[in-house]
Design a protein around this motif. Structure first.
Motif, PDB file in Angstrom:
ATOM      1  N   ASN A  16       0.858  -1.180   0.000  1.00  0.00           N
ATOM      2  CA  ASN A  16       0.000   0.000   0.000  1.00  0.00           C
ATOM      3  C   ASN A  16       0.896   1.232   0.000  1.00  0.00           C
ATOM      4  N   TRP A  17       0.998   1.893  -1.136  1.00  0.00           N
ATOM      5  CA  TRP A  17       1.822   3.103  -1.230  1.00  0.00           C
ATOM      6  C   TRP A  17       3.242   2.865  -0.702  1.00  0.00           C
ATOM      7  N   TYR A  18       3.896   1.824  -1.208  1.00  0.00           N
ATOM      8  CA  TYR A  18       5.275   1.484  -0.871  1.00  0.00           C
ATOM      9  C   TYR A  18       5.438   1.002   0.576  1.00  0.00           C
ATOM     10  N   VAL A  62       4.980 -10.949  -0.054  1.00  0.00           N
ATOM     11  CA  VAL A  62       4.468  -9.622  -0.395  1.00  0.00           C
ATOM     12  C   VAL A  62       4.099  -9.606  -1.874  1.00  0.00           C
ATOM     13  N   HIS A  63       2.931  -9.044  -2.176  1.00  0.00           N
ATOM     14  CA  HIS A  63       2.547  -8.900  -3.581  1.00  0.00           C
ATOM     15  C   HIS A  63       2.173  -7.441  -3.867  1.00  0.00           C
ATOM     16  N   GLY A  64       2.497  -7.015  -5.081  1.00  0.00           N
ATOM     17  CA  GLY A  64       2.202  -5.648  -5.485  1.00  0.00           C
ATOM     18  C   GLY A  64       1.640  -5.618  -6.886  1.00  0.00           C
ATOM     19  N   ASP A  65       1.370  -4.399  -7.377  1.00  0.00           N
ATOM     20  CA  ASP A  65       0.835  -4.265  -8.728  1.00  0.00           C
ATOM     21  C   ASP A  65       1.710  -3.410  -9.637  1.00  0.00           C
ATOM     22  N   SER A  66       2.594  -2.579  -9.051  1.00  0.00           N
ATOM     23  CA  SER A  66       3.451  -1.758  -9.910  1.00  0.00           C
ATOM     24  C   SER A  66       4.792  -1.410  -9.279  1.00  0.00           C
ATOM     25  N   TYR A  75       0.933  -6.885 -13.347  1.00  0.00           N
ATOM     26  CA  TYR A  75       1.808  -5.712 -13.358  1.00  0.00           C
ATOM     27  C   TYR A  75       1.274  -4.628 -14.293  1.00  0.00           C
ATOM     28  N   TYR A  76       0.915  -3.493 -13.706  1.00  0.00           N
ATOM     29  CA  TYR A  76       0.351  -2.352 -14.432  1.00  0.00           C
ATOM     30  C   TYR A  76      -0.913  -2.706 -15.214  1.00  0.00           C
ATOM     31  N   GLU A  77      -1.597  -3.730 -14.782  1.00  0.00           N
ATOM     32  CA  GLU A  77      -2.880  -4.084 -15.395  1.00  0.00           C
ATOM     33  C   GLU A  77      -4.009  -3.453 -14.585  1.00  0.00           C
ATOM     34  N   PRO A  78      -5.235  -3.421 -15.099  1.00  0.00           N
ATOM     35  CA  PRO A  78      -6.348  -2.792 -14.366  1.00  0.00           C
ATOM     36  C   PRO A  78      -6.603  -3.481 -13.022  1.00  0.00           C
ATOM     37  N   TYR A  79      -6.939  -2.688 -12.027  1.00  0.00           N
ATOM     38  CA  TYR A  79      -7.316  -3.259 -10.730  1.00  0.00           C
ATOM     39  C   TYR A  79      -8.560  -4.138 -10.869  1.00  0.00           C
ATOM     40  N   THR A  91      -9.409  -6.266 -12.908  1.00  0.00           N
ATOM     41  CA  THR A  91      -9.193  -7.661 -13.323  1.00  0.00           C
ATOM     42  C   THR A  91      -8.025  -8.300 -12.563  1.00  0.00           C
ATOM     43  N   SER A  92      -7.697  -7.759 -11.384  1.00  0.00           N
ATOM     44  CA  SER A  92      -6.524  -8.280 -10.663  1.00  0.00           C
ATOM     45  C   SER A  92      -6.739  -9.703 -10.156  1.00  0.00           C
ATOM     46  N   HIS A  93      -7.973 -10.062  -9.802  1.00  0.00           N
ATOM     47  CA  HIS A  93      -8.214 -11.446  -9.375  1.00  0.00           C
ATOM     48  C   HIS A  93      -8.022 -12.404 -10.542  1.00  0.00           C
ATOM     49  N   GLU A  94      -8.446 -11.978 -11.736  1.00  0.00           N
ATOM     50  CA  GLU A  94      -8.227 -12.818 -12.915  1.00  0.00           C
ATOM     51  C   GLU A  94      -6.730 -12.964 -13.190  1.00  0.00           C
ATOM     52  N   ALA A  95      -5.978 -11.905 -12.932  1.00  0.00           N
ATOM     53  CA  ALA A  95      -4.525 -11.988 -13.101  1.00  0.00           C
ATOM     54  C   ALA A  95      -3.925 -13.014 -12.139  1.00  0.00           C
ATOM     55  N   LEU A  96      -4.437 -13.048 -10.924  1.00  0.00           N
ATOM     56  CA  LEU A  96      -3.951 -14.047  -9.959  1.00  0.00           C
ATOM     57  C   LEU A  96      -4.377 -15.449 -10.376  1.00  0.00           C
ATOM     58  N   ASP A  97      -5.577 -15.583 -10.935  1.00  0.00           N
ATOM     59  CA  ASP A  97      -6.013 -16.891 -11.436  1.00  0.00           C
ATOM     60  C   ASP A  97      -5.008 -17.444 -12.444  1.00  0.00           C
ATOM     61  N   ARG A  98      -4.535 -16.559 -13.324  1.00  0.00           N
ATOM     62  CA  ARG A  98      -3.611 -16.988 -14.385  1.00  0.00           C
ATOM     63  C   ARG A  98      -2.221 -17.304 -13.850  1.00  0.00           C
ATOM     64  N   ASP A  99      -1.846 -16.657 -12.759  1.00  0.00           N
ATOM     65  CA  ASP A  99      -0.474 -16.800 -12.254  1.00  0.00           C
ATOM     66  C   ASP A  99      -0.359 -18.035 -11.366  1.00  0.00           C
ATOM     67  N   THR A 100      -0.445 -19.180 -11.985  1.00  0.00           N
ATOM     68  CA  THR A 100      -0.378 -20.436 -11.225  1.00  0.00           C
ATOM     69  C   THR A 100       1.014 -20.664 -10.633  1.00  0.00           C
ATOM     70  N   ALA A 101       2.028 -20.045 -11.244  1.00  0.00           N
ATOM     71  CA  ALA A 101       3.383 -20.187 -10.696  1.00  0.00           C
ATOM     72  C   ALA A 101       3.476 -19.507  -9.333  1.00  0.00           C
ATOM     73  N   PHE A 102       2.912 -18.304  -9.205  1.00  0.00           N
ATOM     74  CA  PHE A 102       2.925 -17.610  -7.911  1.00  0.00           C
ATOM     75  C   PHE A 102       2.139 -18.403  -6.878  1.00  0.00           C
TER      76      PHE A 102
END
Length: 364
Positions: free
Chosen positions: A214-216, A273-277, A311-315, A317-328
């Motif tokens: 959250n804000w660094y 820790v996970h972030g978006d940008s 990373y730098y994707e819309p907030y 669809t962030s859950h969908e991004a996590l769905d795709r990131d099976t490695a994480f």
């Protein structure tokens, strides 16, 4: 007069008073009953406000006390029954944690404040990651899992973590373990969650901390808990030794030689820790440094992660991004597996800190 070679004890004063007048106090107190449903009991509320004002004006911080007893340095000191209850819960948790016959326990901390049960209207990705870790621990024989969900500070009535008042910066012995700053009934600072959280940390053999950026920085609910855990690193377990919050006595104790007991030392930790940008690596390092500074032991390289999700994707669809990131997702599971193995090895005596038994030349 101070003895030769002993620094002079001086307590610095000079900040403006925060004391309210009666009218301002009552106005603030009654704002809690703004709902028109309370109008029918306005007269009763006014009488309650008078009692609350008297408690505030006279500073009745701990209105229910008992004599400390022989366990403490001043047996006749009037000790808060709420502090004593928390103290005993910590003692019981410590006894359980050190008993080799009890199951190993992992504390998983959801460090996100976001929740579907409040304004965001959607679960946090952190909760999903904590669930992955919990499932790994639950599948293990002889282990218990305790999930501490800090999002409840924003979604659950009366679930509060109050800010640290930094007593330690006056003198370490003024910082009591558990914290004795709260509850403060005269200021209405009640329902402090930390008295329940301290024993959960003490009972754990391993701690997994998962949070977003959250804000660094760490989310505010997590940062509140972090600050309030300062008493677990060098804190004073005997409030009667300072007769509550008397800074002169605490300074004298520290200058006489304080041992800075590390009440959580030896527990094993994992940080995710996970972030978006931006900011994920810095925050992961800060959290790991904090835990190591308290004497906790890293579980291993695979137990410390920082990753971006979408990373730098819309907030949106962030859950969908996590769905795709099976490695994480699998990395989180591996972090949990690493932590489990580390606590097993530590109990068996196979995983020892290389610096065990060494005395630090400088404390704090």
């Amino acid at each position: 007069m101070a003895e030769a070679g002993t620094p002079k004890v001086e307590v610095r004063k000079g900040m403006p008073s925060a004391q309210l007048g009666k009218d301002e106090f009552k106005q603030r107190f009654l704002k809690k009953f703004f709902d028109p449903a309370f109008d029918a009991v306005a007269a009763e509320l006014d009488r309650i406000a008078e009692i609350a004002w008297d408690s505030y004006d006279k500073g009745r911080k701990a209105p229910r006390t008992v004599k400390a007893g022989p366990e403490f340095s001043d047996p006749d000191y009037d000790l808060s029954i709420e502090w004593l209850e928390a103290h005993r819960a910590i003692q019981a948790a410590q006894h359980r944690q050190q008993d080799p016959a009890t199951p190993l326990r992992i504390l998983i901390i959801n460090g996100a404040t976001r929740s579907e049960h409040t304004c965001p209207g959607e679960m946090s990705k952190t909760w999903r990651l904590a669930t992955l870790a919990r499932e790994i621990v639950e599948a293990e024989n002889g282990l218990e899992v305790d999930v501490l969900d800090l999002s409840r500070t924003a979604s659950e009535y009366g679930r509060v973590i109050y800010p640290c008042k930094t007593c330690v910066s006056t003198a370490m012995p003024l910082c009591h373990f558990p914290c004795s700053c709260y509850p403060n009934h005269s200021l209405g600072q009640v329902n402090d969650w930390m008295n329940e959280i301290y024993p959960r940390w003490v009972a754990a053999h391993g701690v997994m901390l998962i949070c977003p950026v959250n804000w660094y920085q760490a989310p505010s609910s997590l940062k509140l808990m972090i600050d309030r855990l300062v008493c677990a690193d060098g804190g004073n377990t005997d409030p009667s030794s300072t007769h509550g919050k008397k800074p002169e006595e605490a300074k004298k104790l520290e200058l006489a030689g304080w041992l800075y007991p590390r009440h959580l030392a030896g527990r094993v930790f994992s940080v995710i820790v996970h972030g978006d940008s931006a900011g994920d690596e810095n925050l992961r390092r800060m959290l790991s440094d904090w835990l190591e500074d308290m004497g906790l032991v890293p579980a291993g390289a695979m137990a410390e992660l920082n990753r971006y999700v979408g990373y730098y994707e819309p907030y949106a669809t962030s859950h969908e991004a996590l769905d795709r990131d099976t490695a994480f997702q699998e990395e989180v599971r591996n972090a949990a597996r690493t932590l489990v193995q580390a606590v097993r090895d530590r109990r068996a005596g196979h995983y020892q800190s290389p610096d065990r038994g060494l005395k630090e030349p400088r404390q704090k």
